[in-house]
Write a protein that holds these residues in place. Sequence first.
Motif, mmCIF file in Angstrom:
data_model
loop_
_atom_site.group_PDB
_atom_site.id
_atom_site.type_symbol
_atom_site.label_atom_id
_atom_site.label_comp_id
_atom_site.label_asym_id
_atom_site.label_seq_id
_atom_site.Cartn_x
_atom_site.Cartn_y
_atom_site.Cartn_z
ATOM 1 N N LEU A 19 10.190 -9.365 33.184
ATOM 2 C CA LEU A 19 10.584 -8.232 32.803
ATOM 3 C C LEU A 19 12.245 -7.912 33.333
ATOM 4 N N GLU A 71 16.116 -3.683 34.326
ATOM 5 C CA GLU A 71 14.884 -4.138 33.317
ATOM 6 C C GLU A 71 15.469 -4.956 32.973
ATOM 7 N N ARG A 72 14.490 -5.553 31.725
ATOM 8 C CA ARG A 72 15.013 -6.104 31.012
ATOM 9 C C ARG A 72 15.262 -5.927 29.132
ATOM 10 N N PHE A 73 14.032 -4.633 29.179
ATOM 11 C CA PHE A 73 13.536 -3.337 27.694
ATOM 12 C C PHE A 73 13.236 -2.363 28.500
ATOM 13 N N ARG A 90 10.783 0.876 25.956
ATOM 14 C CA ARG A 90 10.132 1.115 25.165
ATOM 15 C C ARG A 90 8.965 0.567 25.239
ATOM 16 N N THR A 132 3.378 -0.555 27.833
ATOM 17 C CA THR A 132 4.401 -1.416 27.504
ATOM 18 C C THR A 132 4.122 -3.352 27.297
ATOM 19 N N PRO A 191 7.973 -8.498 24.150
ATOM 20 C CA PRO A 191 8.990 -6.967 24.453
ATOM 21 C C PRO A 191 9.798 -6.841 23.259
ATOM 22 N N ASP A 192 10.420 -7.760 22.950
ATOM 23 C CA ASP A 192 11.837 -7.568 21.925
ATOM 24 C C ASP A 192 11.049 -6.994 20.373
ATOM 25 N N THR A 201 11.628 2.199 21.240
ATOM 26 C CA THR A 201 12.178 2.899 22.116
ATOM 27 C C THR A 201 11.883 4.695 22.405
#
Length: 233
Positions: A26, A36-38, A41, A69, A90-91, A97
């Motif tokens: 992450l 953080e990548r996401f 969310r 999450t 996660p994507d 969001t």
Amino acid sequence: MNHTPYCDICERRCRLEEGRTGACGLYERRNGNIVERFPDRYLVTCPIAVETMPILHFRPGMKCLQVTTTGCNFNCPGCISTILVHELDPDGGALKTISVSQVADMAEEQGCAAIVFLMNDPLAAMPRFLRLAAEARARGLLVGCSSNAYFTPTALARLIPCLDFINIGMKGFTDAAYRACGAPEIAPVLRNLDDLHAAGVHVEVSCILTRDNADELRDLARHLAARSADIPL
């Protein structure tokens, strides 16, 4: 900002090369910084009773807004949240969001007294959790979480000022139990448990009883009792 090649959020201290992730998947390094990548969310934002965490000895019946999450710094055998933690993209479309202020708005609109992070570990979303905790505190809301508590001292120092209660989900009471989850040793958890309690954070501990760890859990109970009779197991 952390400009070293090692993540300073959990004690696994993954080496993050540019554009690559660590054990939890992450975080990554961008332009020399760990990010953080996401961010922002969420899979779950819903009201629960505090006992769900489980927290059984802090404001019984209190209504909380749960946030969840995905991702975790551990990979434990038999994890009840493995689909959310390790198998959910996660994507993907399941995560929505939501800004920090919108989450706090939801807590207030639904009459919640606290915002709590559980089901996956807040260590996998630490910058976001810190921002959310600060916003909650600014609005007079309490803040809690369920965590394996594998924080580095740096990360825990950032969290303690805005944390009111925590359930530490322990994996056992030996280094072997933690190695089975991908962590090298139990010592950071015991250190953090002491630091959280000393700082006045309400601490409760949970640990799964298996067919062969009863002696280990008795040792854990003795350890907690020696620290304080006010730490429930």
